[in-house]
Design a protein around this motif. Structure first.
Motif, PDB file in Angstrom:
ATOM      1  N   ILE A  30      -5.765  28.353   8.693  1.00  0.00           N
ATOM      2  CA  ILE A  30      -6.221  29.541   7.954  1.00  0.00           C
ATOM      3  C   ILE A  30      -5.436  30.799   8.345  1.00  0.00           C
ATOM      4  O   ILE A  30      -5.606  31.846   7.729  1.00  0.00           O
ATOM      5  CB  ILE A  30      -7.729  29.783   8.156  1.00  0.00           C
ATOM      6  N   ALA A  31      -4.571  30.677   9.339  1.00  0.00           N
ATOM      7  CA  ALA A  31      -3.709  31.813   9.671  1.00  0.00           C
ATOM      8  C   ALA A  31      -2.790  32.145   8.499  1.00  0.00           C
ATOM      9  O   ALA A  31      -2.400  33.300   8.305  1.00  0.00           O
ATOM     10  CB  ALA A  31      -2.882  31.498  10.915  1.00  0.00           C
ATOM     11  N   CYS A  32      -2.464  31.110   7.698  1.00  0.00           N
ATOM     12  CA  CYS A  32      -1.592  31.323   6.539  1.00  0.00           C
ATOM     13  C   CYS A  32      -2.281  30.964   5.220  1.00  0.00           C
ATOM     14  O   CYS A  32      -1.928  31.509   4.176  1.00  0.00           O
ATOM     15  CB  CYS A  32      -0.321  30.497   6.669  1.00  0.00           C
ATOM     16  N   HIS A  33      -3.212  30.024   5.274  1.00  0.00           N
ATOM     17  CA  HIS A  33      -3.873  29.553   4.060  1.00  0.00           C
ATOM     18  C   HIS A  33      -5.282  30.133   3.994  1.00  0.00           C
ATOM     19  O   HIS A  33      -6.066  29.987   4.934  1.00  0.00           O
ATOM     20  CB  HIS A  33      -3.949  28.022   4.047  1.00  0.00           C
ATOM     21  N   THR A  34      -5.625  30.746   2.886  1.00  0.00           N
ATOM     22  CA  THR A  34      -6.955  31.345   2.748  1.00  0.00           C
ATOM     23  C   THR A  34      -7.991  30.279   2.413  1.00  0.00           C
ATOM     24  O   THR A  34      -7.671  29.236   1.837  1.00  0.00           O
ATOM     25  CB  THR A  34      -6.957  32.400   1.626  1.00  0.00           C
ATOM     26  N   GLY A  35      -9.251  30.535   2.789  1.00  0.00           N
ATOM     27  CA  GLY A  35     -10.344  29.619   2.498  1.00  0.00           C
ATOM     28  C   GLY A  35     -10.683  28.743   3.682  1.00  0.00           C
ATOM     29  O   GLY A  35     -10.359  29.057   4.840  1.00  0.00           O
ATOM     30  N   ASN A  36     -11.340  27.623   3.396  1.00  0.00           N
ATOM     31  CA  ASN A  36     -11.723  26.663   4.431  1.00  0.00           C
ATOM     32  C   ASN A  36     -11.844  25.277   3.801  1.00  0.00           C
ATOM     33  O   ASN A  36     -11.724  25.116   2.581  1.00  0.00           O
ATOM     34  CB  ASN A  36     -13.039  27.078   5.107  1.00  0.00           C
ATOM     35  N   THR A  37     -12.096  24.266   4.640  1.00  0.00           N
ATOM     36  CA  THR A  37     -12.138  22.895   4.137  1.00  0.00           C
ATOM     37  C   THR A  37     -13.340  22.634   3.235  1.00  0.00           C
ATOM     38  O   THR A  37     -13.310  21.698   2.422  1.00  0.00           O
ATOM     39  CB  THR A  37     -12.176  21.900   5.315  1.00  0.00           C
ATOM     40  N   GLU A  38     -14.396  23.432   3.360  1.00  0.00           N
ATOM     41  CA  GLU A  38     -15.588  23.229   2.523  1.00  0.00           C
ATOM     42  C   GLU A  38     -15.370  23.767   1.116  1.00  0.00           C
ATOM     43  O   GLU A  38     -15.677  23.103   0.122  1.00  0.00           O
ATOM     44  CB  GLU A  38     -16.804  23.907   3.160  1.00  0.00           C
ATOM     45  N   ILE A  84      -3.188  23.881   0.253  1.00  0.00           N
ATOM     46  CA  ILE A  84      -3.536  22.586   0.832  1.00  0.00           C
ATOM     47  C   ILE A  84      -4.465  21.799  -0.087  1.00  0.00           C
ATOM     48  O   ILE A  84      -4.263  20.606  -0.344  1.00  0.00           O
ATOM     49  CB  ILE A  84      -4.180  22.759   2.221  1.00  0.00           C
ATOM     50  N   SER A  85      -5.513  22.454  -0.587  1.00  0.00           N
ATOM     51  CA  SER A  85      -6.523  21.758  -1.387  1.00  0.00           C
ATOM     52  C   SER A  85      -6.028  21.398  -2.782  1.00  0.00           C
ATOM     53  O   SER A  85      -6.728  20.697  -3.519  1.00  0.00           O
ATOM     54  CB  SER A  85      -7.793  22.618  -1.492  1.00  0.00           C
ATOM     55  N   ASP A  86      -4.850  21.855  -3.151  1.00  0.00           N
ATOM     56  CA  ASP A  86      -4.302  21.563  -4.479  1.00  0.00           C
ATOM     57  C   ASP A  86      -3.349  20.374  -4.456  1.00  0.00           C
ATOM     58  O   ASP A  86      -2.596  20.155  -5.408  1.00  0.00           O
ATOM     59  CB  ASP A  86      -3.571  22.789  -5.026  1.00  0.00           C
ATOM     60  N   GLN A  87      -3.373  19.578  -3.355  1.00  0.00           N
ATOM     61  CA  GLN A  87      -2.458  18.455  -3.223  1.00  0.00           C
ATOM     62  C   GLN A  87      -3.196  17.215  -2.704  1.00  0.00           C
ATOM     63  O   GLN A  87      -4.203  17.319  -2.010  1.00  0.00           O
ATOM     64  CB  GLN A  87      -1.334  18.789  -2.237  1.00  0.00           C
ATOM     65  N   GLN A 107     -12.792  14.379  12.218  1.00  0.00           N
ATOM     66  CA  GLN A 107     -13.618  15.589  12.335  1.00  0.00           C
ATOM     67  C   GLN A 107     -12.897  16.654  13.163  1.00  0.00           C
ATOM     68  O   GLN A 107     -12.933  17.848  12.833  1.00  0.00           O
ATOM     69  CB  GLN A 107     -14.968  15.254  12.962  1.00  0.00           C
ATOM     70  N   LYS A 108     -12.220  16.211  14.218  1.00  0.00           N
ATOM     71  CA  LYS A 108     -11.456  17.161  15.022  1.00  0.00           C
ATOM     72  C   LYS A 108     -10.286  17.725  14.219  1.00  0.00           C
ATOM     73  O   LYS A 108      -9.892  18.877  14.393  1.00  0.00           O
ATOM     74  CB  LYS A 108     -10.954  16.491  16.300  1.00  0.00           C
ATOM     75  N   GLY A 109      -9.730  16.897  13.325  1.00  0.00           N
ATOM     76  CA  GLY A 109      -8.666  17.378  12.455  1.00  0.00           C
ATOM     77  C   GLY A 109      -9.157  18.470  11.527  1.00  0.00           C
ATOM     78  O   GLY A 109      -8.463  19.461  11.286  1.00  0.00           O
ATOM     79  N   LYS A 110     -10.362  18.301  11.032  1.00  0.00           N
ATOM     80  CA  LYS A 110     -10.975  19.322  10.178  1.00  0.00           C
ATOM     81  C   LYS A 110     -11.131  20.637  10.936  1.00  0.00           C
ATOM     82  O   LYS A 110     -10.860  21.725  10.406  1.00  0.00           O
ATOM     83  CB  LYS A 110     -12.332  18.824   9.691  1.00  0.00           C
ATOM     84  N   GLU A 111     -11.548  20.544  12.202  1.00  0.00           N
ATOM     85  CA  GLU A 111     -11.724  21.737  13.025  1.00  0.00           C
ATOM     86  C   GLU A 111     -10.386  22.444  13.253  1.00  0.00           C
ATOM     87  O   GLU A 111     -10.324  23.689  13.246  1.00  0.00           O
ATOM     88  CB  GLU A 111     -12.355  21.340  14.362  1.00  0.00           C
ATOM     89  N   VAL A 112      -9.324  21.681  13.458  1.00  0.00           N
ATOM     90  CA  VAL A 112      -7.993  22.281  13.651  1.00  0.00           C
ATOM     91  C   VAL A 112      -7.561  23.018  12.389  1.00  0.00           C
ATOM     92  O   VAL A 112      -7.041  24.141  12.456  1.00  0.00           O
ATOM     93  CB  VAL A 112      -6.959  21.194  14.020  1.00  0.00           C
ATOM     94  N   ILE A 113      -7.774  22.403  11.235  1.00  0.00           N
ATOM     95  CA  ILE A 113      -7.401  23.045   9.965  1.00  0.00           C
ATOM     96  C   ILE A 113      -8.143  24.367   9.799  1.00  0.00           C
ATOM     97  O   ILE A 113      -7.552  25.391   9.426  1.00  0.00           O
ATOM     98  CB  ILE A 113      -7.708  22.099   8.788  1.00  0.00           C
TER      99      ILE A 113
END
Length: 532
Positions: free
Chosen positions: A37-45, A51-54, A26-32
């Motif tokens: 998101i400084a470089c990758h658009t969107g979020n984990t939800e 990221i989400s394409d791999q 869960q803490k890893g999710k918060e870090v992501i």
């Protein structure tokens, strides 16, 4: 720490030490969601660009995170890194059937020669890294194409290297390789979602009966115990005993990724070990390997099954074969081994040393007139086919590995250490057809051999490779390479590399059997990522 000390301290004290390696997805999710998101658009939800394409193994995500730090300036603490890898591996990992064909590269199994499933892939990609590195990740078509572009930008010189300069590498990669990768290693989100759903209620067993084998030492039986901590890590205990009587007790820390990929670390007699286990939730079994952290070529294969399994199964049996007129201690390791043991007619039980539901140890004797055959063992009502061999003579031997690599380096206290190679002689009996090397031949297991080396060819003789490349232990088959060069005694002050033949000789009564293996002694491997 051994079990006697552990019983005095109590499990609470053991678990209390685990926060040193705390892990929290869960803490890893918060870090992501805060840093990536400084470089990758969107979020984990809703999904993150790229990221989400791999999907990858823990080692694959580790390499990704390290690359973000090295090449893109990502600032992340060690704890944050651990948690991010845990989250990504749990939610965008691989299924057991996707990992199994390529598990050898995660297990650091030495001297594996890949078959090369696709000639185009071999020419375009595998000439620089293993096929397993490709097979242990899943990407969308666009992501595979982005990876091709990354290679051209990051490694511009490789287009003029062998097997690249003779073709339009970039065009072939985009138009032929990417479609192949998308078809065979596509992200397939639906498959992974279905798999996640199937293991939603899966509870990781905490005790495992384990069979292991260490080259030059032999077979062993172990009990592997995982003790849950307050976070998402485990205490790991491993109590194992070799057939030769050596016993070890190890304590360590483990993490379960996606409930099925165990990564553990422990120290034994001052040596740090890593343990890689691949679980199959359908059968509550695992396969894997443990190895020295600094010498991954030195390790043991592991096979295990949940200790409380109701299924009657054998995870290991040793020795594999018993010779006519000899006495042996036969060990059977498995689950639910209750009931009378019925051995083949040529074997007689002299004494039952131990019989529990997880281990049977018998003193047995083979008849002088026993014939060469692969036989069944029956335990209770369960018949285990072709589980023990009997034989009157060895027809031939094979040397394993048949092609090996050893690397020069330092003995200790250096960043680049030597890479050893260990050889074994495997005995075989011709099958019913009486011919050597056919499908019905019977593997009789490892036999003691005497070892020597010689120059592989005329060039190796001229270069005096035998004098400089290293030495092999005549009893154990362990080859120790020389130190790194340059060597002023060699032509052009060359390194202590060499091209050698390894000869194993086994005496079966008055018959002497001998075979060779090919050994390349080469330079150190300066770049050695988790997935080569």
């Amino acid at each position: 720490m051994n079990y006697k000390k552990l019983s005095k301290l109590g499990l609470g004290a053991l678990i209390a030490s685990l926060p040193l390696f705390a892990v929290d997805a869960q803490k890893g999710k918060e870090v992501i969601n805060s840093k990536c998101i400084a470089c990758h658009t969107g979020n984990t939800e809703d999904g993150l660009s790229r990221i989400s394409d791999q999907r990858k193994t823990p080692e694959g995500w580790y390499m990704t995170v390290k690359r973000m730090q090295r090449e893109h300036g990502l600032k992340i603490t060690r704890d944050e890194e651990t948690n991010v890898i845990k989250y990504l591996s749990d939610n965008q990992g691989l299924t057991p059937d996707e990992i199994k064909p390529y598990s050898y590269v995660l297990d650091k199994t030495p001297n594996v020669q890949e078959e090369g499933k696709n000639e185009l892939l071999t020419e375009m990609c595998v000439r620089c890294h293993s096929e397993a590195r490709i097979g242990l990740q899943r990407r969308t078509s666009d992501e595979w194409n982005s990876l091709v572009n990354y290679h051209v930008a990051q490694f511009p010189s490789f287009e003029v290297q062998a097997l690249a300069r003779d073709k339009d590498w970039f065009g072939v990669a985009q138009n032929e390789v990417v479609p192949y990768l998308a078809e065979n290693f596509g992200k397939d989100k639906a498959k992974f979602d279905e798999y996640k759903k199937s293991i939603k209620n899966y509870k990781l067993p905490t005790k495992w009966i384990t069979y292991g084998y260490t080259p030059s030492i032999g077979d062993f039986t172990a009990i592997l115990t995982l003790i849950e901590s307050s976070d998402e890590s485990y205490a790991m205990l491993m109590d194992y005993k070799y057939a030769n009587g050596q016993e070890y007790k190890a304590r360590g820390i483990a993490v379960a990724y996606n409930k099925t990929e165990i990564r553990a670390s422990f120290e034994l007699n001052g040596v740090v070990y890593r343990q890689i286990l691949h679980l199959d939730p359908k059968t509550n079994s695992f396969e894997g390997r443990m190895f020295e952290s600094l010498h991954t070529e030195q390790g043991s294969i592991l096979t295990g099954k949940a200790l409380n399994s109701k299924e009657s199964s054998i995870v290991g049996i040793y020795p594999k074969a018993i010779k006519a007129g000899t006495k042996e201690t036969l060990t059977i390791v498995g689950t639910n081994l209750a009931g009378q043991v019925k051995l083949p007619s040529g074997l007689k039980v002299l004494k039952t040393v131990k019989h529990t539901k997880n281990e049977i140890v018998l003193e047995v004797e083979a008849s002088k007139n026993v014939k060469t055959s692969s036989n069944n063992i029956q335990i209770g009502s369960k018949v285990f086919k072709n589980s023990i061999a009997t034989y009157d003579k060895v027809d031939y031997i094979k040397i394993t590995p048949d092609y090996a690599i050893s690397r020069i380096g330092a003995e200790k206290d250096a960043k680049i250490l030597k890479e050893y190679a260990t050889f074994e002689a495997i005995a075989y009996a011709n099958g019913k057809d009486g011919e050597k090397g056919t499908a019905d031949d019977i593997n009789l297991g490892v036999v003691p051999a005497t070892w020597s080396i010689e120059a592989f060819d005329e060039q190796a003789i001229e270069d005096k490779d035998l004098d400089y490349a290293g030495q092999i232990d005549a009893k154990t088959g362990k080859f120790t390479p020389s130190v790194s060069g340059p060597n002023p005694k060699r032509k052009l002050m060359a390194n202590n590399v060499g091209n050698l033949s390894v000869i194993g000789t086994y005496k079966d009564g008055d018959v002497e059997l001998s075979e060779k293996s090919h050994l390349i002694v080469t330079v150190p491997k300066f770049v050695n990522p988790p997935i080569n």
